[in-house]
Design an enzyme around this catalytic site. Structure first.
Site, PDB file in Angstrom:
ATOM      1  N   LYS A  37      44.599  54.508  45.238  1.00 14.64           N
ATOM      2  CA  LYS A  37      43.152  54.681  45.123  1.00 14.64           C
ATOM      3  C   LYS A  37      42.738  55.949  45.876  1.00 14.64           C
ATOM      4  O   LYS A  37      43.053  56.102  47.062  1.00 14.64           O
ATOM      5  CB  LYS A  37      42.419  53.478  45.718  1.00 14.64           C
ATOM      6  CG  LYS A  37      40.906  53.579  45.627  1.00 14.64           C
ATOM      7  CD  LYS A  37      40.255  52.268  45.999  1.00 14.64           C
ATOM      8  CE  LYS A  37      39.904  52.158  47.458  1.00 14.64           C
ATOM      9  NZ  LYS A  37      38.784  53.012  47.886  1.00 14.64           N
ATOM     10  N   ASP A  64      37.870  55.939  43.116  1.00 14.76           N
ATOM     11  CA  ASP A  64      36.814  55.078  43.659  1.00 14.76           C
ATOM     12  C   ASP A  64      35.594  55.931  44.001  1.00 14.76           C
ATOM     13  O   ASP A  64      35.364  56.268  45.158  1.00 14.76           O
ATOM     14  CB  ASP A  64      37.356  54.352  44.898  1.00 14.76           C
ATOM     15  CG  ASP A  64      36.422  53.252  45.367  1.00 14.76           C
ATOM     16  OD1 ASP A  64      35.496  52.896  44.614  1.00 14.76           O
ATOM     17  OD2 ASP A  64      36.623  52.749  46.479  1.00 14.76           O
ATOM     18  N   LYS A  66      32.337  55.164  43.113  1.00 15.74           N
ATOM     19  CA  LYS A  66      31.126  54.342  43.337  1.00 15.74           C
ATOM     20  C   LYS A  66      29.875  55.079  42.858  1.00 15.74           C
ATOM     21  O   LYS A  66      28.928  55.313  43.614  1.00 15.74           O
ATOM     22  CB  LYS A  66      31.007  53.959  44.809  1.00 15.74           C
ATOM     23  CG  LYS A  66      32.152  53.082  45.310  1.00 15.74           C
ATOM     24  CD  LYS A  66      31.862  52.560  46.696  1.00 15.74           C
ATOM     25  CE  LYS A  66      32.934  51.626  47.203  1.00 15.74           C
ATOM     26  NZ  LYS A  66      34.214  52.289  47.519  1.00 15.74           N
ATOM     27  N   ASP A  69      23.384  56.537  39.731  1.00 19.97           N
ATOM     28  CA  ASP A  69      22.371  57.561  39.464  1.00 19.97           C
ATOM     29  C   ASP A  69      21.642  57.140  38.197  1.00 19.97           C
ATOM     30  O   ASP A  69      21.906  56.057  37.659  1.00 19.97           O
ATOM     31  CB  ASP A  69      23.065  58.936  39.293  1.00 19.97           C
ATOM     32  CG  ASP A  69      22.156  60.090  39.702  1.00 19.97           C
ATOM     33  OD1 ASP A  69      20.965  60.063  39.333  1.00 19.97           O
ATOM     34  OD2 ASP A  69      22.632  61.006  40.387  1.00 19.97           O
ATOM     35  N   THR A 120      32.353  44.916  50.485  1.00 15.41           N
ATOM     36  CA  THR A 120      32.955  43.839  51.285  1.00 15.41           C
ATOM     37  C   THR A 120      32.657  43.956  52.784  1.00 15.41           C
ATOM     38  O   THR A 120      33.014  43.069  53.540  1.00 15.41           O
ATOM     39  CB  THR A 120      34.480  43.785  51.065  1.00 15.41           C
ATOM     40  OG1 THR A 120      34.994  45.114  51.143  1.00 15.41           O
ATOM     41  CG2 THR A 120      34.837  43.176  49.742  1.00 15.41           C
ATOM     42  N   ARG A 211      43.862  50.398  55.489  1.00 16.04           N
ATOM     43  CA  ARG A 211      44.379  50.527  56.849  1.00 16.04           C
ATOM     44  C   ARG A 211      45.573  49.645  57.205  1.00 16.04           C
ATOM     45  O   ARG A 211      46.470  50.121  57.918  1.00 16.04           O
ATOM     46  CB  ARG A 211      43.218  50.324  57.849  1.00 16.04           C
ATOM     47  CG  ARG A 211      42.264  51.516  57.850  1.00 16.04           C
ATOM     48  CD  ARG A 211      40.918  51.190  58.415  1.00 16.04           C
ATOM     49  NE  ARG A 211      40.161  50.307  57.530  1.00 16.04           N
ATOM     50  CZ  ARG A 211      38.913  49.936  57.737  1.00 16.04           C
ATOM     51  NH1 ARG A 211      38.280  50.337  58.833  1.00 16.04           N
ATOM     52  NH2 ARG A 211      38.288  49.157  56.877  1.00 16.04           N
TER      53      ARG A 211
HETATM   54  O1  C5P Z   1      41.224  49.853  55.049  1.00 19.25           O
HETATM   55  P1  C5P Z   1      40.728  48.775  54.116  1.00 19.25           P
HETATM   56  O2  C5P Z   1      41.852  47.898  53.574  1.00 19.25           O
HETATM   57  O3  C5P Z   1      39.598  47.971  54.702  1.00 19.25           O
HETATM   58  O4  C5P Z   1      40.158  49.611  52.871  1.00 19.25           O
HETATM   59  C1  C5P Z   1      39.474  49.007  51.796  1.00 19.25           C
HETATM   60  C2  C5P Z   1      39.194  50.034  50.748  1.00 19.25           C
HETATM   61  O5  C5P Z   1      38.478  49.419  49.686  1.00 19.25           O
HETATM   62  C3  C5P Z   1      38.355  51.217  51.199  1.00 19.25           C
HETATM   63  O6  C5P Z   1      38.871  52.362  50.524  1.00 19.25           O
HETATM   64  C4  C5P Z   1      36.950  50.917  50.709  1.00 19.25           C
HETATM   65  O7  C5P Z   1      36.251  52.084  50.347  1.00 19.25           O
HETATM   66  C5  C5P Z   1      37.232  50.081  49.466  1.00 19.25           C
HETATM   67  N1  C5P Z   1      36.193  49.143  49.087  1.00 19.25           N
HETATM   68  C6  C5P Z   1      35.750  48.099  49.900  1.00 19.25           C
HETATM   69  N2  C5P Z   1      34.776  47.231  49.465  1.00 19.25           N
HETATM   70  C7  C5P Z   1      34.257  47.369  48.237  1.00 19.25           C
HETATM   71  C8  C5P Z   1      34.693  48.392  47.398  1.00 19.25           C
HETATM   72  C9  C5P Z   1      35.674  49.269  47.852  1.00 19.25           C
HETATM   73  O8  C5P Z   1      36.245  47.954  51.020  1.00 19.25           O
HETATM   74  N3  C5P Z   1      33.371  46.471  47.793  1.00 19.25           N
END
Ligand code: C5P
Length: 241
Positions: A37, A64, A66, A69, A120, A211
């Site tokens: 991603k 990603d 997002k 507009d 999330t 992460r």
């Molecule tokens: O590091 P971590 O596992 O928390 O990363 C989650 C990834 O998912 C990030 O790139 C974040 O931008 C993305 N994301 C999210 N919640 C959403 C949509 C995308 O955490 N609803």
């Protein structure tokens, strides 16, 4: 990608400041990871060229972005994004107008459109601050139904909502879940987290992990662990829905 393998169901979020760091990680992860991603952080540091390079190397790519507009702008942005040959693109799933415009922009390309339902890292209190009285799960399900109606291929949502979404939208609609953590590990800034096993066994098709893999002492071992958890949660046929 009909009935993807456990490996193909893990999407690693390349949330890092430079393409060089992302490339080092990609080399370290090798064949363990097939789906990446590229998000907003890398976008401003050469992320689109990296996305093209990943596609040339046979990887799957989730852009990603997002998008949100007016319809005309979203339609044109999606039309250009579909020329990149990537697999998934995100658009905020707030309303039918935006999503229908995105579907029109995608045209006949194979790009799959995913609606971001409720981020999330947001809790019920965060929604209340915006004057939204619905719970995150209620809003997620409502937006998932709109996304399906608009012609989208799926949604991004927490694994905590996967079962309710699946019940509302039925089979053949992708549920992609970030906010994934192994039991006992740090939640970072995420609020609505689940384990990979729970996400997959309650209806998610793909999990997005950042992460816990990118900042692990041994990222390849961490990625293998996530793939194993996915494999354990899949039915013996490997097919979901
Ligand atoms: O590091 P971590 O596992 O928390 O990363 C989650 C990834 O998912 C990030 O790139 C974040 O931008 C993305 N994301 C999210 N919640 C959403 C949509 C995308 O955490 N609803």
């Amino acid at each position: 990608m009909s009935s993807p393998s456990a490996t193909d169901r893990l999407i690693v979020a390349l949330d890092m400041p430079t393409v060089e760091e992302a490339q080092r990680l990609i080399v370290t992860l090798g064949d363990t990871v097939t789906f990446y991603k590229v998000g907003l952080e890398l976008l401003f540091a050469g992320g689109l060229d990296l996305a093209r390079a990943l596609k040339r190397d046979g990887k799957h790519v989730f852009l990603d972005m997002k998008l949100l507009d007016i319809g005309n702008t979203v339609e044109r942005a999606v039309a250009n994004a579909s020329e990149l040959g990537v697999d998934f693109l995100t658009v905020h799933g707030h309303d039918l107008k935006t999503m229908r415009a995105a579907v029109s922009g995608r045209g006949a390309s194979k790009l799959k459109l995913l609606a971001v339902t409720v981020l999330t890292n947001l809790s019920a209190d965060d929604l209340k601050q915006q004057g939204v009285s619905a719970s995150p799960a209620e809003l997620v399900v409502r937006r998932a139904v709109l996304a399906r109606e608009s012609g989208f291929d799926g949604v991004i949502a927490s694994g905590q909502e996967a079962a309710r979404i699946r019940e509302a939208v039925g089979p053949g609609f992708l549920i992609v879940t970030p906010g994934i953590r192994l039991t006992g590990s740090s939640t970072d800034d995420q609020e609505r987290i689940t384990t990979p096993g729970t996400a997959i066994s309650t209806g998610a098709d793909y999990i997005v992990v950042g992460r816990p893999i990118t900042q692990a002492d041994d990222p390849r071992l961490a990625a293998e662990t996530f793939v194993n958890h996915i494999a354990d949660a899949l039915p013996p046929s490997g097919a979901l829905n």
